[in-house]
Structure formats: C-alpha cells, structure tokens
Design an enzyme around this catalytic site. Sequence first.
Site, PDB file in Angstrom:
ATOM      1  N   ASP A   7      -7.915  61.664  34.469  1.00 39.98           N
ATOM      2  CA  ASP A   7      -6.575  61.324  34.940  1.00 39.98           C
ATOM      3  C   ASP A   7      -5.801  60.779  33.748  1.00 39.98           C
ATOM      4  O   ASP A   7      -5.981  59.627  33.340  1.00 39.98           O
ATOM      5  CB  ASP A   7      -6.670  60.291  36.062  1.00 39.98           C
ATOM      6  CG  ASP A   7      -5.323  59.707  36.456  1.00 39.98           C
ATOM      7  OD1 ASP A   7      -4.286  60.343  36.158  1.00 39.98           O
ATOM      8  OD2 ASP A   7      -5.303  58.612  37.065  1.00 39.98           O
ATOM      9  N   LEU A   8      -4.933  61.618  33.160  1.00 35.26           N
ATOM     10  CA  LEU A   8      -4.167  61.237  31.979  1.00 35.26           C
ATOM     11  C   LEU A   8      -2.774  60.796  32.415  1.00 35.26           C
ATOM     12  O   LEU A   8      -1.908  61.624  32.705  1.00 35.26           O
ATOM     13  CB  LEU A   8      -4.088  62.414  31.000  1.00 35.26           C
ATOM     14  CG  LEU A   8      -3.318  62.178  29.696  1.00 35.26           C
ATOM     15  CD1 LEU A   8      -3.856  60.966  28.940  1.00 35.26           C
ATOM     16  CD2 LEU A   8      -3.384  63.421  28.820  1.00 35.26           C
ATOM     17  N   LEU A  13      -5.747  56.712  30.034  1.00 31.25           N
ATOM     18  CA  LEU A  13      -6.616  57.812  30.448  1.00 31.25           C
ATOM     19  C   LEU A  13      -7.784  57.206  31.200  1.00 31.25           C
ATOM     20  O   LEU A  13      -8.466  56.312  30.692  1.00 31.25           O
ATOM     21  CB  LEU A  13      -7.133  58.582  29.231  1.00 31.25           C
ATOM     22  CG  LEU A  13      -8.265  59.585  29.494  1.00 31.25           C
ATOM     23  CD1 LEU A  13      -7.744  60.763  30.315  1.00 31.25           C
ATOM     24  CD2 LEU A  13      -8.877  60.076  28.182  1.00 31.25           C
ATOM     25  N   LYS A  14      -8.028  57.695  32.422  1.00 30.90           N
ATOM     26  CA  LYS A  14      -9.181  57.268  33.210  1.00 30.90           C
ATOM     27  C   LYS A  14     -10.058  58.484  33.454  1.00 30.90           C
ATOM     28  O   LYS A  14      -9.550  59.581  33.694  1.00 30.90           O
ATOM     29  CB  LYS A  14      -8.731  56.644  34.527  1.00 30.90           C
ATOM     30  CG  LYS A  14      -7.886  55.396  34.347  1.00 30.90           C
ATOM     31  CD  LYS A  14      -7.230  54.951  35.629  1.00 30.90           C
ATOM     32  CE  LYS A  14      -8.200  54.321  36.577  1.00 30.90           C
ATOM     33  NZ  LYS A  14      -7.540  53.716  37.753  1.00 30.90           N
ATOM     34  N   ASP A 102       0.123  63.429  39.835  1.00 30.27           N
ATOM     35  CA  ASP A 102      -0.535  62.172  40.178  1.00 30.27           C
ATOM     36  C   ASP A 102      -0.156  61.714  41.582  1.00 30.27           C
ATOM     37  O   ASP A 102      -1.019  61.249  42.346  1.00 30.27           O
ATOM     38  CB  ASP A 102      -0.212  61.088  39.145  1.00 30.27           C
ATOM     39  CG  ASP A 102       1.285  60.902  38.901  1.00 30.27           C
ATOM     40  OD1 ASP A 102       2.084  61.770  39.310  1.00 30.27           O
ATOM     41  OD2 ASP A 102       1.652  59.881  38.289  1.00 30.27           O
ATOM     42  N   ARG A 103       1.107  61.881  41.951  1.00 29.16           N
ATOM     43  CA  ARG A 103       1.522  61.541  43.320  1.00 29.16           C
ATOM     44  C   ARG A 103       0.850  62.476  44.323  1.00 29.16           C
ATOM     45  O   ARG A 103       0.385  62.044  45.387  1.00 29.16           O
ATOM     46  CB  ARG A 103       3.031  61.632  43.454  1.00 29.16           C
ATOM     47  CG  ARG A 103       3.804  60.545  42.728  1.00 29.16           C
ATOM     48  CD  ARG A 103       5.302  60.834  42.736  1.00 29.16           C
ATOM     49  NE  ARG A 103       5.870  60.757  44.079  1.00 29.16           N
ATOM     50  CZ  ARG A 103       7.077  61.218  44.382  1.00 29.16           C
ATOM     51  NH1 ARG A 103       7.833  61.812  43.460  1.00 29.16           N
ATOM     52  NH2 ARG A 103       7.537  61.110  45.619  1.00 29.16           N
ATOM     53  N   THR A 174      12.718  30.438  32.964  1.00 26.24           N
ATOM     54  CA  THR A 174      13.139  31.826  32.712  1.00 26.24           C
ATOM     55  C   THR A 174      11.985  32.811  32.839  1.00 26.24           C
ATOM     56  O   THR A 174      12.123  33.876  33.465  1.00 26.24           O
ATOM     57  CB  THR A 174      13.782  31.943  31.322  1.00 26.24           C
ATOM     58  OG1 THR A 174      14.983  31.159  31.298  1.00 26.24           O
ATOM     59  CG2 THR A 174      14.139  33.390  31.006  1.00 26.24           C
TER      60      THR A 174
END
Length: 249
Positions: A7-8, A13-14, A102-103, A174
């Site tokens: 999965d890039l 990267l996984k 990816d979606r 802040t």
Amino acid sequence: MSTWLFDLGNTRLKFAPLAADGDIGPVQGTAHGDGGFDAGWLDALPARIDVAIVASVAGPALRAILLDALAARGARVQLAQTLPALDGLRIAYADPARLGVDRFLALLAAQADGVSTLVVGVGTALTVDLIDDAGRHLGGRIAPSPSLMREALHRRVAQLPPTGGAYAEFAVDTEDALVSGCEGAALGLVERSRAEAHARLGAMPRLLLHGGGAAALRARLPGAHWRSDLVLHGLARWYRAIGSARREA
C-alpha cells in the site's frame, strides 16, 4: 508461493505477506519523500517474491522505485485498480478512475462485514465514504487532514508551529488552539457526515476509522471502530476477487 501486498500512500509505504488462508501477515512500513524510501526498508522483504499486489496513490517516480525493487526480486506485479463493482461492492462514481484506489480498497474491506458503514480515512487527506448494508457506495467527501491543516498554516504563517499542543475544547495557548482547531474541524466533518448518513439510511451506520491520523480522533468519536490496515485488507480481498473472476471467465 510468496505473495506480498503493498500500500503506497502519500507519506508511507505499508506492506505485508498474504497468508495461505487469505489473511494478511505482520504489517511493516516505511516513510518516504521525494528522494525515495527510508534507508533499510528492503531488508524487511524476502530475497524472492513471486507475486506483488500493489495499490498506489503516490507519484510516478516513487511508484517506479517500488516497482523496480519488486522486479529485482522476481515479482510478478499486479496493480490494483478501482472498479465499478467488485465482490458485492458497487461504487457511486460514474468514472471509477476518479475514485482513489485507496478509498476503493478501504470500502471493499469494510463491505465484507455486510453492514452500513461510514468509512473515514485520516492520512494526508481526510476522506469520508458511506456504504449501505447492500454494498452500495453512496458517495463521500475529501478534506485536508488535521496534520495537513497544520502544515498549511505553518507554510503561510511561519510562527505557527506545524506540530505540538494538546486538544482542548477552548484552548488558552496557541499550540493547543491549533491542534484543537484542526482536529476539531475533522471531528465536526465526521460527526456531520454521520448525522447525514443516519438521516439518509434511517439507522446509524457503523463508524470505521483507518489511517495513521485516525488514532488522534478516535477517542472523541463515540462508538468508533479502528482498523489501521484497512487498505491492505481490502487489497487482499481485491486479489482474491480478481483471481476468482479470472478463473470463472
């Protein structure tokens, strides 16, 4: 046969081996930038890979580095693509190429459970997608993730730090105000999407989070489920479904 899933994404990267039972093995990962991946990432891969299943939303140069490394290991590479329908999932987009892979893979993994689900990915972008219990994708949203909001503010106003701070509903510092505002914007989008999904479906959908930034939001989203490697699970299902379709053809 050695089969691996990759999965890039836009920042990481996984990758994981695909087990004989169709599940994924231990997940590993590495960050990347314009020049390539972090040093030593290849050491986590075996010397020989028979099949590599790749989902990529990264740029062509980075994808080429990955594909070259896989070719050097003898891998036969299959690039996952968004399809109009697959294994019970039907997407809402008229042009499948416009829905990021990816979606699509995250939806494919979520749809396997057979329940209506609001799928929220928190990475470089914040993505929200709705599927009903029949596997129909009803559309979604894309927005900057909290980390991208912080980075954008820092680029425009250098004195606003890109990281740091603690969430508070009304911050008195802040850095705290920045993290509270950016995470709060994401939370508001998810909650509005969940309310609209409830109205549309007539029932509250499951809320399923994934991605590296999801953990920061999870505690403030009651009832949320988290699957950090949802895209890899979807990629495994994509590979099984494509293989089954080819055998039946």
